[in-house]
Design an enzyme around this catalytic site. Sequence first.
Site, mmCIF file in Angstrom:
data_model
loop_
_atom_site.group_PDB
_atom_site.id
_atom_site.type_symbol
_atom_site.label_atom_id
_atom_site.label_comp_id
_atom_site.label_asym_id
_atom_site.label_seq_id
_atom_site.Cartn_x
_atom_site.Cartn_y
_atom_site.Cartn_z
ATOM 1 C CD GLU A 171 -17.700 21.912 -22.740
ATOM 2 O OE1 GLU A 171 -18.544 21.317 -22.077
ATOM 3 O OE2 GLU A 171 -17.970 22.528 -23.783
ATOM 4 C CB CYS A 213 -16.690 20.392 -16.858
ATOM 5 S SG CYS A 213 -17.348 19.520 -18.285
#
Length: 475
Positions: free
Chosen positions: A230, A264
Site C-alpha cells: 500500500e 495516504c
Amino acid sequence: MTSLTLPVRNPRTGAQDYEISAAGTAEIAATAARLRTAQKAWAALPLADRGAALLRLADTLVKHRAAITAALEIDTGRRRIAGMELDGAVAALRGWVAQAPYLLPDGWTQGRAMTHIRHAPQFVPYALTGVISPWNFPLTLSMIDTIPALLAGSAVIIKPSEVTPRFEAPMMAAIVDAGLEDVLTFVTGDGATGAALIEAVDVICFTGSVATGRKVAAAAAAKMIPAFLELGGKDPLIVTASADIEKATDAALRGSVLSTGQACQSIERIYVATEIHDVFLKRLTEKAAAVRLNWPDITSGDLGPIIFDKQAAILADQIEDAKSKGARILTGGEIETHGGGLWLRPTVLTNVSQQMKVMTEETFGPLLPVTPYAATEDAIEAANNSEYGLSAAVFAGTLEEAEAIAVQIEAGAISLNDAALTGLFHEAEKHSFKLSGLGGSRMGPAGFQRFLRRKALIANTGAPAPLSAFAEDAQ
C-alpha cells in the site's frame, strides 16, 4: 558487537529523547526461527481457538491502553487520534474474529463436466508474515495486516517505523500478557532491518512510499514470496455545481487536513465546478483559517505537529514551487516552529496548475490546492492525470450524480458525498491502482484470505481412466 542504536525525535519538542536498537540479520533470523516453531501449533488450532486468543489480546490491549496511547501520543504529537488507534485495533480484533468463520468455503463440490470428480479446498496459512509499517499511524498500520494474518494461522513479525517506534515496548508488554509472544513480536530498526526481515519471512506487507515499495517488491520477487504493498496517493476531490457547499467544504477540509494531512488517503487536489468555485473557495478558506493548532496544550485544538521533520522540507518545497509558478496562498503557507516542533496550518492555494509539484507529487501534509473546471469531463480527466490511484472523492447534489462520476475515476476507492472514507471504514474490498500499490485488498474478506494458500483436494468417486482411453485409436 554493540547493536546499532537509532535516535527518535519527539515531534512536539524537536528533541531526540528516545532510542531504539536496530535488529541485525542474525537477530531477525533467530526471531523468525522461534516464531516458525511456534506457528505449527498455532496453525493447527481450530479457527475458533485462534479467535479466542485474539479476543484475549483485544481485552489485554484495553488493559494496557494508557501505556500504549501515551507512547503513541509522544511519537505523533496528537492525543485523540492516539486513543482512536488503540480503540480501532481492539475493534478490528473483535470484528475479524466475528467475521472469519463466514469467509471460507467448505465441503465438497461436484464437478460440472465430470460429475464423478469432486473437489474440496484446504487453506494453508503462510508460516511467517512480515509487516513493515509507516510512521503516520503507527499502531493502526501495524495491526491492519497483522490481525487477519494471525487469525489465518500465520505468525507475524512487525517492524515499525524508526520515526515512531515508542509504542512497540508497551505493545509487547500487552502481547506477552495475552500469551501470544511466540507468534507475534516486533523487531526495531531502519531500512536495513526491513530488508533483513523480508529475507526471513514467507509473505511481506508494506505500507509506505513508492520508492521504498519498489525495493520491497524487488526483494520479494527475488525470494518468490508475495508482497502486499500500500503505497502513495495523490487523491482528487471533484465538487459538482449541484453540491451542498457547506457540506462539501466540511468534507474537503477534514479529508485534507485530518492528522495534519499525514495520511495516504488525504485529499490533495480539489476540482470545483466553475459555477460555485468562488463561493466554495471563500468558505473553504474561512474554515481553514479557523483551524487551531494543538499547541501549547495537546488537549485542545485541531491540528498536531508535522511528525517527520524531513516531511516539513517537502511541504515547504511544494509551497515555494507553487508560489514561484503563480499560485496564491490564501491561508497558512509557512512552516512554524513552536516549542521545537514543526507545524503547518491548513494551506489553501489557488491559481494552481499541473506544472506545480503540489498537483503532481504526493504531499502528505495540509495543503489544499483548489482549481475550477468547466465541464465534468474536464474534471474527470484532471483527476485521472496522475501516476497514483489510491483513492478519490466526489461531492455532488445526489449520490446518483456522484456515482456516475466515480465509476470513471481510476482509483481503488471513491468516497461519495464525503472524503477519505477509507480511513474510517475498512469493510469494503479495494485494490490500489497505478503506482499506489500491489497485491490483494487489505480490507474486506480478501484481507483475511490473502494469508492463506488454497490447496485443492480432488477425488474420483468412480474408476480411474486407463491409459487406453487416451490412445490415438480410442473410440
